[in-house]
Design a protein around this motif. Sequence first.
Motif, mmCIF file in Angstrom:
data_model
loop_
_atom_site.group_PDB
_atom_site.id
_atom_site.type_symbol
_atom_site.label_atom_id
_atom_site.label_comp_id
_atom_site.label_asym_id
_atom_site.label_seq_id
_atom_site.Cartn_x
_atom_site.Cartn_y
_atom_site.Cartn_z
ATOM 1 N N MET B 1 54.043 43.187 40.521
ATOM 2 C CA MET B 1 53.203 42.174 40.181
ATOM 3 C C MET B 1 52.586 41.483 41.544
ATOM 4 O O MET B 1 53.155 41.462 42.557
ATOM 5 C CB MET B 1 54.301 40.875 39.835
ATOM 6 C CG MET B 1 53.343 39.823 39.138
ATOM 7 S SD MET B 1 54.386 38.636 38.448
ATOM 8 C CE MET B 1 54.784 37.893 40.328
ATOM 9 N N ALA B 2 51.431 41.435 41.353
ATOM 10 C CA ALA B 2 50.498 41.033 42.741
ATOM 11 C C ALA B 2 50.928 39.469 42.705
ATOM 12 O O ALA B 2 51.038 38.532 41.758
ATOM 13 C CB ALA B 2 49.150 41.046 42.316
ATOM 14 N N LEU B 3 50.899 39.037 44.041
ATOM 15 C CA LEU B 3 51.203 37.539 44.094
ATOM 16 C C LEU B 3 50.154 36.862 43.906
ATOM 17 O O LEU B 3 48.955 37.220 44.510
ATOM 18 C CB LEU B 3 51.900 37.268 45.561
ATOM 19 C CG LEU B 3 53.124 37.851 46.240
ATOM 20 C CD1 LEU B 3 53.715 37.280 47.509
ATOM 21 C CD2 LEU B 3 54.143 37.694 45.068
ATOM 22 N N SER B 4 50.261 35.549 43.576
ATOM 23 C CA SER B 4 49.020 34.598 43.380
ATOM 24 C C SER B 4 48.511 34.175 44.596
ATOM 25 O O SER B 4 49.194 34.510 45.806
ATOM 26 C CB SER B 4 49.443 33.609 42.666
ATOM 27 O OG SER B 4 50.391 32.655 43.190
ATOM 28 N N VAL B 5 47.459 33.634 44.826
ATOM 29 C CA VAL B 5 47.040 33.244 46.044
ATOM 30 C C VAL B 5 47.361 31.499 46.418
ATOM 31 O O VAL B 5 47.197 30.719 45.594
ATOM 32 C CB VAL B 5 45.312 33.090 46.029
ATOM 33 C CG1 VAL B 5 44.871 32.366 47.383
ATOM 34 C CG2 VAL B 5 44.647 34.381 45.789
ATOM 35 N N GLY B 6 48.129 31.579 47.264
ATOM 36 C CA GLY B 6 48.725 30.090 47.724
ATOM 37 C C GLY B 6 49.912 29.525 46.877
ATOM 38 O O GLY B 6 50.171 28.611 46.789
ATOM 39 N N CYS B 7 50.737 30.683 46.255
ATOM 40 C CA CYS B 7 51.958 30.461 45.543
ATOM 41 C C CYS B 7 51.565 29.365 44.340
ATOM 42 O O CYS B 7 51.946 28.206 44.272
ATOM 43 C CB CYS B 7 52.953 29.398 46.508
ATOM 44 S SG CYS B 7 54.650 29.835 45.699
ATOM 45 N N THR B 8 50.584 29.645 43.367
ATOM 46 C CA THR B 8 50.104 29.188 42.126
ATOM 47 C C THR B 8 50.784 30.084 40.959
ATOM 48 O O THR B 8 51.128 31.151 41.215
ATOM 49 C CB THR B 8 48.688 29.226 41.931
ATOM 50 O OG1 THR B 8 48.314 30.304 42.217
ATOM 51 C CG2 THR B 8 48.046 28.143 43.058
ATOM 52 N N ALA B 9 50.723 29.360 39.667
ATOM 53 C CA ALA B 9 50.951 30.147 38.772
ATOM 54 C C ALA B 9 50.356 29.429 37.290
ATOM 55 O O ALA B 9 49.986 28.111 37.421
ATOM 56 C CB ALA B 9 52.352 30.128 38.423
ATOM 57 N N LYS B 10 50.123 30.230 36.451
ATOM 58 C CA LYS B 10 49.636 29.623 35.068
ATOM 59 C C LYS B 10 50.968 29.581 34.134
ATOM 60 O O LYS B 10 52.044 29.861 34.428
ATOM 61 C CB LYS B 10 48.842 30.953 34.493
ATOM 62 C CG LYS B 10 47.711 31.186 35.088
ATOM 63 C CD LYS B 10 46.400 31.598 34.380
ATOM 64 C CE LYS B 10 44.949 31.703 35.334
ATOM 65 N NZ LYS B 10 43.839 31.733 34.550
ATOM 66 N N PRO B 11 50.536 28.496 33.114
ATOM 67 C CA PRO B 11 51.602 28.098 32.346
ATOM 68 C C PRO B 11 52.189 29.228 31.714
ATOM 69 O O PRO B 11 51.563 30.255 31.577
ATOM 70 C CB PRO B 11 50.875 27.109 31.203
ATOM 71 C CG PRO B 11 49.639 26.763 32.042
ATOM 72 C CD PRO B 11 49.413 27.903 32.848
ATOM 73 N N GLY B 12 53.466 28.810 30.977
ATOM 74 C CA GLY B 12 54.166 29.777 30.192
ATOM 75 C C GLY B 12 55.492 30.666 30.973
ATOM 76 O O GLY B 12 56.344 31.056 30.244
ATOM 77 N N LYS B 13 55.316 30.737 32.242
ATOM 78 C CA LYS B 13 56.389 31.343 33.014
ATOM 79 C C LYS B 13 57.673 31.079 32.821
ATOM 80 O O LYS B 13 58.503 31.734 33.140
ATOM 81 C CB LYS B 13 55.762 31.459 34.595
ATOM 82 C CG LYS B 13 54.425 32.393 34.602
ATOM 83 C CD LYS B 13 54.483 33.749 34.689
ATOM 84 C CE LYS B 13 53.321 34.546 34.798
ATOM 85 N NZ LYS B 13 52.638 34.374 35.889
#
Lengths: 384, 86, 304
Positions: B1-13
């Motif tokens: 899994m590629a890391l997000s930019v700046g340690c962000t995430a979308k809902p649901g995780k």
Amino acid sequence: MMRFIEGSLAVSDAVRMCRPDVVSAYPITPQTHIVESLAEMVANCTLDAEYITVESEFSALSACLGAVAAGSRAYSATSSQGLALMFEVCFNLAGMRLPMVMTIANRAISAPLSIWNDQQDSISLRDSGWLQFYAEDNQEAADLHYLAYKVAEDQKILLPAMVCFDGFILSHTYEPVDMPTQEEVDAYLPKFNPCQRLDAKDPISFGMFAFPEYYMEFRYAIDQALQQSREKIREAGKEFKEKFGRDYSALVEGYRLEDAETVLVAMGSLCGTAKDAIDEMRGAGRKVGLLKIRTYRPFPGEEVAAALKGAKRVAVLDKNISLGSKGAVGLEVKDVLYGSGIPVLDYIVGLGGRDMRKRDIERIVTLAEKGEGDLFYGLREEVA
Amino acid sequence: MALSVGCTAKPGKSRGNRTGAWRVFKPAFKHNKCTKCGLCAMVCPEGCIIEQEDEFMIPDYDYCKGCGLCAEECPAEDIEMVKEEK
Amino acid sequence: MVDKTLELFDCGHRACGGCGPALAARLIMKAAGTDTIVVSATGCMEVFSTPYPETAWKVPWIHSLFENAAAVASGVEAALKKQGRSEKVVVIGGDGATFDIGMLCISGAFERGHDFTYICYDNEAYMNTGIQRSGATPLDAHTTTSPAGKCSTGNRRPKKDMPAILAAHGAPYVATTSIAYPNDLMQKVERAIETKGPCYVQIHAPCPTGWGYEGDRTMVMGKLAVETGLFVLFEQTDGTVTRVKKVMRKPVEEYLKGQKRFAHLFKPTRNEAEIARIQATADRNAEKFGIDIKLKKPVEKPEG
């Protein structure tokens, strides 16, 4: 258009043309003229921005952080204690990959209290993940703002940037500065187009915490972005030259380096004085040159090594001191020249506004020629 | 899994974290005296008590931590905490 | 109107079982709705809801630092204004972030009059770092930095009056509520968000781990705090108290004795003096806010 203008006002006018959406700053000498000028622009509708008059520098930078996360271009300026108070937010902005530009009117850090110039303030933030540019004169100080926004907001970089210029020596000095038009700046600096922002239509969580299995990778990503920013700075500098005629395509700038036996290394306004001193020394037959470091973060190691490879000795002038060790630029140069056999001598100079004149530069060259270095230059007799 | 930019995430995780595994006691929804008032769902810190088509409430045991708040608060005393069998 | 079926705070978060603040987050978001940007301060809620990459938030959410949430919110609000956007800005911070370390940023943001709502979930100590006292810790509570001992009865100071401090900033709406009264909570959060300008809502959010009671008793604890008069639910508009929750007041002992943080007041011997001091706090609250339900015909005192 060439204008005879105070350094702070050249900077504020350059910032105006960068079209920041949100400006947030707190008064501190010697930075105040910049943000006073921006407040006046907002009051007179010559700058369409939200101006947040915060209760501390800590909040100034925090407000900028929120604004950038919401997708706006943000700007702040500070000096010395103000930057120290921002310490935590500085690391946070870089870690969250939120780009913005902040001007640092470089000033010494207390104690003892001093309002005068050295570069200890911004140097102390060298590990924070911000790009750091140091201006030699007010032309460069103004120009670096357009360039800094362009590089900082690049989708591959996304890091905040400091444009540092020496407090009082530059900030309060009138010089002729060539100011571009708004149209020219617009053609160079595109609108801020963040790849992610706080938006109810596409909800994202910003600033999560990372367990040990992820933390290092995020720090690695910041370092990679800074490493890659060298190329972006060169590109942006090249385009700047094409559009405005002044060349910032290199991260360093050499002065009379050909056949130079003693090469001085410096950052900021000291470079101007050094150039004059070098001209005089050259006139007297002494083979002296200067390597000016304009971009301190990322550190341009390859350029520095290439520029210094023919030198017999290198004398670094540091307006800062990593107490208990050496000057921050000296340490970098020693690292870059490790194994080359070229001696690197570090001189701590000009702390807290101590004047550095041409004769001081000449004396340092003489000390370097004798192999005497790694010292505080010009201490009062009672402690020397 | 590629890391997000700046340690962000979308809902649901967060749903990837099945907190039901923490449970020691399990709320048994008896649906005998239940008045379908919905208080159990309202006070659940997990938000994992879901109204069914018949308007009875059922906890999602993938996430229920077994805190017992629903059983304590049920005005009809229709939820019983029983030892989890694993 | 609040949509009670709305769930914007997702399952899978790592709060303790029976967590008051987790329930607060759910209820806040039911009232706030989808058109909201949440700014969180560092703390329990921030940590249990967002370990990368598992976020429990279904709305845009940002955490920067412990003490700067109100300043970050100021910047978010300014940016939205500049962009002509309509999202509401809601800060959620614990009592440490609100009463103590974030005070400067909060004061600045309220004085500047940003259009945002600051919500403090008040669990009366620094729970995330292991239950240290904060400015919101009540009198005599045992915490790891205000331990009860041979020469200590626990926390030496009463709770700081944060609502009064923010009301003094000219906040148009200030309210206190509790997770034990979900409808009251949602109504007040909604009202705060709808009110233009900087508004403050303090949510009493019992913490089973920090206070020392079983997780199924969270609602009970929340109600007892209100019913004893130790936590008053009120609403203040433009500086005037406009609504107060009235109660048939119970002795504070009923609230204290169910919590380990007050156990030293009862064992090995009852500390009558300290229990009386806490009762006096409740009595003062009752008088100040007029929370006591008065019987229609007051019982006449016998002569003499």
